[in-house]
Design a protein around this motif. Sequence first.
Motif, mmCIF file in Angstrom:
data_model
loop_
_atom_site.group_PDB
_atom_site.id
_atom_site.type_symbol
_atom_site.label_atom_id
_atom_site.label_comp_id
_atom_site.label_asym_id
_atom_site.label_seq_id
_atom_site.Cartn_x
_atom_site.Cartn_y
_atom_site.Cartn_z
ATOM 1 N N PRO A 1 20.081 14.377 -40.338
ATOM 2 C CA PRO A 1 20.330 13.631 -39.092
ATOM 3 C C PRO A 1 19.304 13.874 -37.992
ATOM 4 N N ALA A 2 18.915 15.117 -37.741
ATOM 5 C CA ALA A 2 17.951 15.383 -36.662
ATOM 6 C C ALA A 2 16.625 14.681 -36.929
ATOM 7 N N THR A 3 16.148 14.758 -38.153
ATOM 8 C CA THR A 3 14.896 14.081 -38.512
ATOM 9 C C THR A 3 15.040 12.584 -38.350
ATOM 10 N N ARG A 4 16.151 12.038 -38.818
ATOM 11 C CA ARG A 4 16.353 10.585 -38.752
ATOM 12 C C ARG A 4 16.482 10.085 -37.311
ATOM 13 N N TYR A 5 17.136 10.866 -36.426
ATOM 14 C CA TYR A 5 17.223 10.476 -35.016
ATOM 15 C C TYR A 5 15.846 10.541 -34.352
ATOM 16 N N ARG A 6 15.034 11.519 -34.745
ATOM 17 C CA ARG A 6 13.673 11.606 -34.184
ATOM 18 C C ARG A 6 12.824 10.418 -34.639
ATOM 19 N N GLU A 7 12.968 10.011 -35.905
ATOM 20 C CA GLU A 7 12.217 8.864 -36.417
ATOM 21 C C GLU A 7 12.524 7.606 -35.608
ATOM 22 N N ASP A 8 13.801 7.447 -35.250
ATOM 23 C CA ASP A 8 14.225 6.273 -34.482
ATOM 24 C C ASP A 8 15.414 6.659 -33.609
ATOM 25 N N PRO A 9 15.153 7.032 -32.345
ATOM 26 C CA PRO A 9 16.235 7.455 -31.456
ATOM 27 C C PRO A 9 17.320 6.404 -31.226
ATOM 28 N N VAL A 10 17.023 5.155 -31.488
ATOM 29 C CA VAL A 10 18.033 4.097 -31.340
ATOM 30 C C VAL A 10 19.217 4.359 -32.269
ATOM 31 N N ARG A 11 18.996 5.106 -33.326
ATOM 32 C CA ARG A 11 20.097 5.449 -34.244
ATOM 33 C C ARG A 11 21.221 6.185 -33.513
ATOM 34 N N MET A 12 20.888 6.916 -32.451
ATOM 35 C CA MET A 12 21.929 7.613 -31.687
ATOM 36 C C MET A 12 22.843 6.616 -30.993
ATOM 37 N N LEU A 13 22.284 5.543 -30.486
ATOM 38 C CA LEU A 13 23.113 4.490 -29.891
ATOM 39 C C LEU A 13 23.915 3.773 -30.972
ATOM 40 N N ARG A 14 23.269 3.537 -32.094
ATOM 41 C CA ARG A 14 23.911 2.820 -33.199
ATOM 42 C C ARG A 14 25.119 3.575 -33.739
ATOM 43 N N VAL A 15 24.998 4.898 -33.894
ATOM 44 C CA VAL A 15 26.125 5.667 -34.418
ATOM 45 C C VAL A 15 27.298 5.620 -33.444
ATOM 46 N N ALA A 16 27.029 5.691 -32.153
ATOM 47 C CA ALA A 16 28.097 5.610 -31.155
ATOM 48 C C ALA A 16 28.729 4.221 -31.149
ATOM 49 N N ARG A 17 27.896 3.190 -31.250
ATOM 50 C CA ARG A 17 28.412 1.810 -31.265
ATOM 51 C C ARG A 17 29.281 1.563 -32.486
ATOM 52 N N PHE A 18 28.799 1.978 -33.666
ATOM 53 C CA PHE A 18 29.588 1.798 -34.892
ATOM 54 C C PHE A 18 30.911 2.547 -34.803
ATOM 55 N N ALA A 19 30.880 3.789 -34.329
ATOM 56 C CA ALA A 19 32.104 4.586 -34.241
ATOM 57 C C ALA A 19 33.117 3.916 -33.316
ATOM 58 N N ALA A 20 32.644 3.425 -32.172
ATOM 59 C CA ALA A 20 33.551 2.780 -31.224
ATOM 60 C C ALA A 20 34.052 1.438 -31.752
ATOM 61 N N LYS A 21 33.165 0.642 -32.288
ATOM 62 C CA LYS A 21 33.523 -0.696 -32.746
ATOM 63 C C LYS A 21 34.448 -0.662 -33.968
ATOM 64 N N LEU A 22 34.183 0.256 -34.876
ATOM 65 C CA LEU A 22 34.936 0.319 -36.125
ATOM 66 C C LEU A 22 36.098 1.303 -36.079
ATOM 67 N N ASN A 23 36.157 2.108 -35.014
ATOM 68 C CA ASN A 23 37.141 3.184 -34.925
ATOM 69 C C ASN A 23 36.986 4.144 -36.104
ATOM 70 N N PHE A 24 35.723 4.517 -36.378
ATOM 71 C CA PHE A 24 35.378 5.463 -37.439
ATOM 72 C C PHE A 24 35.061 6.805 -36.792
ATOM 73 N N GLU A 25 35.185 7.865 -37.564
ATOM 74 C CA GLU A 25 34.766 9.191 -37.142
ATOM 75 C C GLU A 25 33.287 9.379 -37.485
ATOM 76 N N ILE A 26 32.582 10.110 -36.647
ATOM 77 C CA ILE A 26 31.203 10.477 -36.955
ATOM 78 C C ILE A 26 31.257 11.819 -37.683
#
Length: 173
Positions: free
Chosen positions: A121-146
């Motif tokens: 995860p740390a490497t992948r977030y560094r490659e594309d920091p937008v993934r941090m927004l995406r994980v929060a959006r998916f969790a909120a929209k889908l009501n999934f756990e991270i």
Amino acid sequence: TDMTFGFQSAVDVATDATPQDVVKLFRRARLIGRRFQIVHVMFGRDMIEVSTFRALQTNAETDDHGRVLRDNVWGTQEEDATRRDFTINALYYDPVGGEILDYHDGVRDMKKRVIRMIGDPATRYREDPVRMLRVARFAAKLNFEIEARTRKPLRELAPLISNVPKARLFDEM
């Protein structure tokens, strides 16, 4: 199993055709993106995002923070699945065979309602920091756990968002 989550999901198209080939095939298509080229194809009032399978890279051009700057190296479907951010985002549907292709246990994670990063995860977030927004959006929209490993580096790496072009942040939101 009921795989609906109370929202209309968007379907993107992934192909081995290059972006230039896709643009030639569709009258209402435009090439977008510098870091990673994709094609927006207008179909009636709908926009379909078409991306070319990406290759695994070990020597991608990055900035000082580890963000990948250029990513237009084409590969196979399996490589592309590994390049996706989350297991639930790395599912492919084969319309000819009528089957779901799941290289990273995304169906399992959907059933468990969990978002899990593919790779470190740390490497992948560094490659594309937008993934941090995406994980929060998916969790909120889908009501999934991270998943805990996917969640752990978020607080520490959050400042990397300031290094992302504002147009990309706008598109993600």
